[in-house]
Design a protein around this motif. Structure first.
Motif, mmCIF file in Angstrom:
data_model
loop_
_atom_site.group_PDB
_atom_site.id
_atom_site.type_symbol
_atom_site.label_atom_id
_atom_site.label_comp_id
_atom_site.label_asym_id
_atom_site.label_seq_id
_atom_site.Cartn_x
_atom_site.Cartn_y
_atom_site.Cartn_z
ATOM 1 N N THR A 243 0.852 -1.194 0.000
ATOM 2 C CA THR A 243 0.000 0.000 0.000
ATOM 3 C C THR A 243 0.887 1.241 0.000
ATOM 4 O OG1 THR A 243 -0.021 -0.097 2.391
ATOM 5 C CG2 THR A 243 -1.918 -1.060 1.284
ATOM 6 N N SER A 244 0.281 2.390 -0.331
ATOM 7 C CA SER A 244 1.033 3.647 -0.323
ATOM 8 C C SER A 244 0.999 4.240 1.088
ATOM 9 C CB SER A 244 0.395 4.631 -1.300
ATOM 10 O OG SER A 244 -0.901 4.954 -0.824
ATOM 11 N N GLU A 246 -0.093 7.132 1.817
ATOM 12 C CA GLU A 246 -1.409 7.784 1.958
ATOM 13 C C GLU A 246 -2.451 6.745 2.405
ATOM 14 O OE1 GLU A 246 0.657 8.255 -0.712
ATOM 15 O OE2 GLU A 246 1.260 10.164 0.204
ATOM 16 N N GLN A 247 -2.434 5.585 1.754
ATOM 17 C CA GLN A 247 -3.407 4.538 2.143
ATOM 18 C C GLN A 247 -3.202 4.120 3.595
ATOM 19 O OE1 GLN A 247 -2.359 1.899 -1.106
ATOM 20 N NE2 GLN A 247 -4.462 1.909 -1.841
ATOM 21 N N ARG A 248 -1.917 3.981 3.969
ATOM 22 C CA ARG A 248 -1.611 3.530 5.329
ATOM 23 C C ARG A 248 -2.079 4.534 6.384
ATOM 24 N NH1 ARG A 248 3.859 2.466 4.106
ATOM 25 N NH2 ARG A 248 3.375 0.846 2.602
ATOM 26 N N HIS A 394 7.485 4.404 7.633
ATOM 27 C CA HIS A 394 6.890 3.447 6.672
ATOM 28 C C HIS A 394 8.009 2.618 6.055
ATOM 29 C CE1 HIS A 394 3.031 5.587 6.959
ATOM 30 N NE2 HIS A 394 3.790 6.655 7.069
#
Ligand SMILES: Cc1cc2nc3c(=O)[nH]c(=O)nc-3n(C[C@H](O)[C@H](O)[C@H](O)COP(=O)(O)OP(=O)(O)OC[C@H]3O[C@@H](n4cnc5c(N)ncnc54)[C@H](O)[C@@H]3O)c2cc1C
Length: 472
Positions: A243-244, A246-248, A394
Motif C-alpha cells: 500500500t502507499s 497515503e493509504q496507510r 513506513h
C-alpha cells in the motif's frame, strides 16, 4: 493414579495432558466450577475420567512457558487479542470462564499470582512448576487418572454411540471424548499435530497451520540489516498487497496483522513481542506465496506524547504489546513534522531525531535518505523531511520466513471454531466429541492469552461433557 495402561472403559477420555486437557478433565469432574454454577448436584453418580498423553510427563509446555515463569493469563482479555474464524464463539467461551475466574481458581488452590505493568499475570513464586503441580494435585484429588505414553492414533464413533480410542498404550472406550492435543509448536513437548489429522478424519475442517509467536526472518538489505542487538519500540504491519503511505495513513487501512510493542533486531530479522505477534500472518503469507511485507513505523510508539516512553524508562523492555484497541495509528507526515519541529529548537537534524530514536538507526536513516544530519533541523527543506519520514515511519521490510515450530510458542490454525457449538465446544459433526486448547483455530497474542484460551475452552468443554452425560 498415573502410569502406563493397557486400555479400559471410561465415561470421558481426554486426549492430551496439557493446560487445556488438564483443565477440561478437572471441569468434567466438577473440581472446577464457577460459584454461579447451579447445575451441581451431589447426588449424581461420579463420572470416570481419564487423560491419555503421548509423553512420559504431563504439562511439559507449562514448564517451559513464560521463560519458566508461566504467564498464566492477562489482567485484560478481549476478543481482539486473538485470531480466529469465529470471534462471537470465542467471546462466548472466554466469557464462560474469564481471566478473573482463572486467577480465583489458582488462588483458591493456594497459588498466589501477581500482575506485571502490561497486565501479564504470573505465579508469585515465578515458577511454572507451581502451576503444573497445582493442576496435577487437583487431578489427583478429583480421582482423575493420567496415562502416559498413550499416544492416540485414531478415534472412531461406533453405531452404539460409544467412542473407540486407539492408543499406543491400548484401546479405550468412552461415552465422550475431549480432544486437547495442542498444536505443532515445540514438538519435543509432545505436540506433534496428531489432533489435526484425527479431527480431519472425523469430518472437521482444519485450517492450514503455521508456527506463530516466533521470530521473523527478513530479506537482507532492509533498514534494520546490520543493526543486530538493537531494541526499540515499533508499530509493525503485515501487508500481502503493498500500500502507499497515503493509504496507510487513511481511515480504511486494514493490514493483515498489526502489533505495537518492543522489537529486537537480530542477525536475520526481528524478534521481541511485536515481531512475535505478527509472525503468524507472515507465516500464512509465505505459505500462500504472498510475499508478505512488514512495514515498520519506529515513530508512533516512541514519539514524546506516546505512552511508551514511560515503559522505556523501566529497566527492561515491556514483554507484551500495547492492547490492539490502544495501539497508535501509523504516523502521518503532519504529526511527524509537528513532532520534529517541537523537538528541534536550534538542534541539528541528527540531534533532533536521536531524542526519539536510537543513534544507530538515525545514522542508517540519514544515510539512506542522503540527508546531511549536521544541518540545523529548522533549515531542512520539507522534501528532506519527507524522505526521513518515509524511512522512519513506513520502512518496508520484506519477510522471507519465520523461526519454525522448534522455536514457535504456538500454532496458528486448527479445527474451525465455527464447527464447534459455541456454548459447549461440542463438535457439530460428531456428537460427544469436544475440542479445546490450541488444537482449535484460536491464536492469542503474547501475554498470557493462549493459556487463558486453554483454561476457558477446557472449562467449557469439560463442563459440557459432564452435563451431556448427566443428561442436563
Ligand atoms: C516456549 C513456550 C512458551 C510459552 N509461554 C506461554 C506463556 O507464558 N503464556 C501463554 O499464555 N502461553 C504460552 N505458550 C503457549 C502455551 O503454552 C500453549 O498455548 C498451551 O500450552 C496450549 O495448551 P494445550 O493444552 O492446548 O496444548 P499443549 O500444551 O501442547 O498440550 C497438548 C498435550 O497433548 C499431548 N498429545 C499430543 N498429541 C497426542 C496424541 N496423539 N495422543 C495423546 N496425547 C497427545 C501432548 O503430549 C501434550 O501433553 C508458550 C509456548 C511455548 C512453546
Amino acid at each position: 493414579m498415573t502410569g502406563i495402561h493397557t486400555g479400559s472403559d471410561a465415561d470421558i477420555v481426554v486426549v492430551g495432558a496439557g493446560a487445556a486437557g488438564l483443565f477440561a478433565a478437572l471441569s468434567a469432574s466438577e473440581a472446577i466450577a464457577i460459584p454461579s454454577d447451579t447445575l451441581r448436584d451431589e447426588r449424581r453418580t461420579r463420572l470416570s475420567i481419564c487423560i491419555l498423553d503421548a509423553t512420559k510427563r504431563p504439562g511439559l509446555k507449562i514448564l517451559v512457558s513464560g521463560g519458566g515463569r508461566c504467564n498464566l493469563t492477562n489482567a485484560r482479555v478481549e476478543v481482539d487479542d486473538f485470531v480466529t474464524d469465529a470471534p462471537r464463539a470465542l467471546k462466548s467461551v472466554l466469557g464462560a470462564f474469564d481471566h478473573r475466574s482463572t486467577r480465583e481458581w489458582f488462588e483458591s488452590k493456594g497459588l498466589s499470582t501477581y500482575e506485571e505493568p502490561q497486565g501479564k499475570v504470573f505465579p508469585t513464586s515465578d515458577d511454572a512448576r507451581d502451576v503444573l503441580s497445582t493442576l496435577i494435585g487437583a487431578c489427583e484429588s478429583a480421582g482423575i487418572s493420567i496415562h502416559h505414553e498413550c499416544e492416540v492414533t485414531d478415534i472412531s464413533l461406533a453405531k452404539d454411540g460409544v467412542f473407540r480410542i486407539d492408543s499406543r498404550g491400548g484401546t479405550w472406550r468412552a461415552r465422550s471424548v475431549i480432544l486437547a492435543t495442542g498444536g505443532r509448536s515445540l514438538p519435543k513437548t509432545g505436540s506433534m499435530g496428531a489432533g489435526f489429522e484425527i479431527a480431519a478424519r472425523l469430518g472437521h475442517t482444519v485450517t492450514p497451520q503455521v508456527p506463530a509467536l516466533v521470530n521473523v526472518r527478513l530479506a537482507p538489505g532492509g533498514l534494520t540489516a546490520e543493526l543486530a542487538g538493537l531494541t526499540l519500540p515499533a508499530r509493525l504491519d503485515v501487508e500481502y498487497q503493498p500500500t502507499s503511505i497515503e493509504q496507510r495513513c487513511g481511515r480504511k487501512y486494514a493490514p493483515v496483522s498489526s502489533a505495537c510493542g518492543s522489537v529486537l533486531v537480530t542477525h536475520d530479522g526481528l524478534t521481541g513481542p511485536a515481531a512475535l505477534d505478527i509472525s503468524g500472518a507472515v507465516g500464512h503469507g509465505i505459505r500462500r506465496s504472498e510475499k508478505p511485507l512488514v512495514v515498520a513505523d519506529f515513530w508512533s510508539l516512541a514519539r514524546p506524547t506516546s505512552a511508551w516512553p514511560e515503559f522505556a524508562n523501566s529497566d527492561k523492555a515491556p514483554g507484551a504489546c500495547v492492547p490492539p484497541s490502544e495501539a497508535p495509528s501509523p504516523t502521518t507526515f503532519d504529526t511527524f513534522l509537528a513532532d520534529v519541529r517541537s523537538l528541534a529548537g536550534a538542534s541539528a537534524i541528527v540531534t533532533t531525531l536521536t531524542r526519539v530514536l536510537p543513534k544507530s538507526l538515525v545514522s542508517r536513516i540519514l544515510e539512506r535518505a542522503t540527508v546531511d544530519g549536521r544541518k540545523p533541523a529548522s533549515t531542512a527543506p520539507e522534501g528532506e523531511w519527507r524522505k526521513i519520514y518515509a524511512l522512519t515511519c513506513h520502512s518496508p521490510l520484506p519477510a522471507i520466513g519465520t523461526g519454525g515450530y522448534d522455536k514457535a510458542e504456538v500454532t496458528d490454525g486448527g479445527i474451525l471454531l465455527g464447527e464447534l457449538d459455541r456454548r459447549t465446544l461440542e463438535s457439530t459433526r460428531v456428537p460427544g466429541l469436544l475440542a479445546c486448547g490450541e488444537v482449535v483455530n484460536v491464536t492469542g497474542r503474547l501475554g498470557g492469552f493462549n493459556f487463558q484460551w486453554a483454561w476457558s475452552s477446557g472449562f467449557v468443554a469439560g463442563t459440557a461433557a459432564r452435563e451431556r452425560l448427566h443428561g442436563t
